[in-house]
Design an enzyme around this catalytic site. Structure first.
Site, PDB file in Angstrom:
ATOM      1  N   HIS A  79      13.901  -7.502  24.665  1.00 19.89           N
ATOM      2  CA  HIS A  79      14.161  -7.300  23.235  1.00 19.89           C
ATOM      3  C   HIS A  79      14.837  -8.559  22.699  1.00 19.89           C
ATOM      4  O   HIS A  79      16.060  -8.689  22.725  1.00 19.89           O
ATOM      5  CB  HIS A  79      15.049  -6.058  23.055  1.00 19.89           C
ATOM      6  CG  HIS A  79      15.333  -5.714  21.625  1.00 19.89           C
ATOM      7  ND1 HIS A  79      15.806  -4.480  21.228  1.00 19.89           N
ATOM      8  CD2 HIS A  79      15.231  -6.436  20.474  1.00 19.89           C
ATOM      9  CE1 HIS A  79      15.965  -4.451  19.930  1.00 19.89           C
ATOM     10  NE2 HIS A  79      15.627  -5.639  19.442  1.00 19.89           N
TER      11      HIS A  79
ATOM     12  N   HIS B 170      13.956 -11.508  19.407  1.00 15.25           N
ATOM     13  CA  HIS B 170      13.093 -11.961  18.306  1.00 15.25           C
ATOM     14  C   HIS B 170      13.098 -13.486  18.318  1.00 15.25           C
ATOM     15  O   HIS B 170      14.154 -14.095  18.108  1.00 15.25           O
ATOM     16  CB  HIS B 170      13.626 -11.453  16.968  1.00 15.25           C
ATOM     17  CG  HIS B 170      13.737  -9.958  16.901  1.00 15.25           C
ATOM     18  ND1 HIS B 170      12.796  -9.171  16.292  1.00 15.25           N
ATOM     19  CD2 HIS B 170      14.673  -9.104  17.395  1.00 15.25           C
ATOM     20  CE1 HIS B 170      13.148  -7.897  16.395  1.00 15.25           C
ATOM     21  NE2 HIS B 170      14.284  -7.828  17.070  1.00 15.25           N
TER      22      HIS B 170
ATOM     23  N   HIS C  45      11.448  -0.416  17.077  1.00 18.44           N
ATOM     24  CA  HIS C  45      12.883  -0.328  16.788  1.00 18.44           C
ATOM     25  C   HIS C  45      13.152   1.058  16.197  1.00 18.44           C
ATOM     26  O   HIS C  45      12.488   1.465  15.225  1.00 18.44           O
ATOM     27  CB  HIS C  45      13.292  -1.373  15.755  1.00 18.44           C
ATOM     28  CG  HIS C  45      13.459  -2.758  16.301  1.00 18.44           C
ATOM     29  ND1 HIS C  45      12.438  -3.444  16.894  1.00 18.44           N
ATOM     30  CD2 HIS C  45      14.548  -3.580  16.331  1.00 18.44           C
ATOM     31  CE1 HIS C  45      12.888  -4.637  17.272  1.00 18.44           C
ATOM     32  NE2 HIS C  45      14.164  -4.746  16.943  1.00 18.44           N
TER      33      HIS C  45
ATOM     34  N   GLU D 126      18.725   2.334  15.568  1.00 20.33           N
ATOM     35  CA  GLU D 126      19.717   1.242  15.471  1.00 20.33           C
ATOM     36  C   GLU D 126      20.716   1.656  14.378  1.00 20.33           C
ATOM     37  O   GLU D 126      21.841   2.016  14.663  1.00 20.33           O
ATOM     38  CB  GLU D 126      19.020  -0.080  15.132  1.00 20.33           C
ATOM     39  CG  GLU D 126      19.969  -1.265  15.001  1.00 20.33           C
ATOM     40  CD  GLU D 126      19.259  -2.562  14.607  1.00 20.33           C
ATOM     41  OE1 GLU D 126      18.109  -2.511  14.122  1.00 20.33           O
ATOM     42  OE2 GLU D 126      19.882  -3.639  14.762  1.00 20.33           O
TER      43      GLU D 126
ATOM     44  N   ASP E 118      18.550  -9.508  21.453  1.00 19.01           N
ATOM     45  CA  ASP E 118      18.088  -9.296  20.074  1.00 19.01           C
ATOM     46  C   ASP E 118      17.893 -10.636  19.338  1.00 19.01           C
ATOM     47  O   ASP E 118      16.775 -11.125  19.252  1.00 19.01           O
ATOM     48  CB  ASP E 118      19.049  -8.365  19.321  1.00 19.01           C
ATOM     49  CG  ASP E 118      18.367  -7.542  18.230  1.00 19.01           C
ATOM     50  OD1 ASP E 118      17.136  -7.623  18.087  1.00 19.01           O
ATOM     51  OD2 ASP E 118      19.081  -6.794  17.529  1.00 19.01           O
TER      52      ASP E 118
HETATM   53  N1  ADE Z   1      14.616  -8.188  13.412  1.00 21.18           N
HETATM   54  C1  ADE Z   1      15.412  -9.077  14.015  1.00 21.18           C
HETATM   55  N2  ADE Z   1      16.504  -8.478  14.486  1.00 21.18           N
HETATM   56  C2  ADE Z   1      16.391  -7.158  14.169  1.00 21.18           C
HETATM   57  C3  ADE Z   1      17.191  -6.014  14.395  1.00 21.18           C
HETATM   58  N3  ADE Z   1      18.371  -6.078  15.022  1.00 21.18           N
HETATM   59  N4  ADE Z   1      16.758  -4.830  13.908  1.00 21.18           N
HETATM   60  C4  ADE Z   1      15.600  -4.751  13.265  1.00 21.18           C
HETATM   61  N5  ADE Z   1      14.807  -5.792  13.044  1.00 21.18           N
HETATM   62  C5  ADE Z   1      15.200  -6.992  13.488  1.00 21.18           C
HETATM   63 ZN    ZN Z   2      15.529  -6.228  17.488  1.00 24.55          ZN
END
Ligand code: ADE
Ligand code: ZN
Length: 336
Positions: free
Chosen positions: A15, A17, A194, A197, A274
């Protein structure tokens, strides 16, 4: 527990990005290269902006960061920089998110994904890291746009591992993207989403109902015993991101972060970064921040391979690598 143990422990990162791995120095360098105006003049000013009240505030900064990426070379360099840092933190397999919707009309999707895939091929040779890509659809956009994204990336189908759903969660539930997930499955992609969160546990249920195979975050599911049992029984892993949850104020402290409890209850949980520079740490820093024993960290590292979408033989090899590393360390007891 020493940070050195967490760094050397073989692990998979599931996970992360890529656009969120832009280090402040590189952000400024790409901006200068591509003639993009930013509200910051120095990397230190960028660092000072890394303070958020919630996911929405973070996403504004994240999307601004995307504007500095303009060419295949930029995406190659971005990916190479992340994979070097990841390798230094013990990452043997990296399943990385990229979101081409941020670049549409500006950078051809073949350049976005081509730059990333070329860097993955280089890193396999140069670093021994096994990389793979999941394409993210942004949930504040329509499902029609997400379906169109599947058409746009279709020429690269065989080079891509899966798809996911990211962005502003609350008000954009997984059920809004049920046809997207169904179409992606039909095309042979692995499915991540996702959920949980900032959104409620119900969103995690909706993601499971949509056939999603892995939940990114899933934090709010931890307080729902029936859902925890469902995640365990269906074998759907959570990719949790402690420093992200802390910096985005999903939690106030990591003292009672539920990752080990979920593991002990039979859910497959992994620890991830993340958007590492934005949240103060790469993947091993997230392991270290949990304040767990070496045996517990080794258990999470094994789970990171089990939760990956790698072929079964590679998953087994990853777990063997964890066991061999642990066996080479003095005084590390086994954790279940
Ligand atoms: N895109 C990048 N980081 C993210 C996150 N923590 N939650 C949702 N989308 C994201
Ligand atoms: Zn994420």
């Amino acid at each position: 527990m020493s940070a050195a143990f967490a760094e050397a422990l073989p692990k998979a990162e599931l996970h992360v990005h890529l656009e969120g791995t832009l280090e402040p120095d590189d952000l400024m360098r790409f901006a200068a290269r591509n003639g993009v105006d930013l509200p910051w003049r120095t990397p230190d000013e960028v660092r000072a902006a890394y303070s958020y009240t919630d996911l929405g505030e973070f996403l504004q900064l994240y999307y601004m960061g995307c504007t500095v990426l303009a060419s295949r070379t930029d995406f190659h360099e971005l990916t190479t920089a992340y994979l070097h840092r990841a390798a230094a933190q013990g990452v043997r397999r990296a399943e990385m998110f990229v979101s081409p919707q941020s670049f549409m009309g500006r950078v051809p999707v073949a350049d976005v994904l081509g730059g990333v895939l070329d860097a993955i091929a280089d890193a396999r040779t140069d670093l021994g890291v096994d990389g793979a890509v999941l394409v993210i659809a942004q949930r504040h956009r329509t499902e029609a746009e997400a379906l169109e994204l599947l058409d746009v990336i279709a020429p690269l189908r065989e080079s891509l591992l899966g798809v996911g759903l990211g962005g502003a969660e609350v008000g954009n539930p997984p059920s809004k993207f049920a046809r997207f997930f169904a179409d992606a499955r039909r095309r042979g992609y692995r499915l991540a989403c996702h959920a949980g969160e900032e959104g409620p546990a119900e969103y995690v249920r909706e993601a499971l109902d949509a056939g999603v195979e892995r939940i990114d975050h899933g934090y709010t599911a931890a307080a729902d015993p029936a859902l925890v049992r469902r995640l365990r029984d269906e074998g759907v892993p959570l990719t949790m991101c402690p420093l992200s949850n802390l910096r985005l104020r999903v939690v106030d402290t990591l003292d009672d972060y539920p990752v080990m409890r979920l593991h002990d209850e039979g859910v497959v949980v992994s620890v991830n970064s993340d958007d590492p520079p934005c949240f103060g740490g790469y993947v091993a820093d997230n392991y270290t921040a949990l304040g767990l024993s070496t045996a517990q960290l080794a258990a999470l590292a094994r789970s990171s391979f089990s939760a990956s979408f790698a072929p079964a033989g590679d998953v087994a090899a990853g777990i063997v690598a964890v066991d061999a590393f642990v066996g080479s360390q003095p005084n590390v007891a086994d954790a279940p």
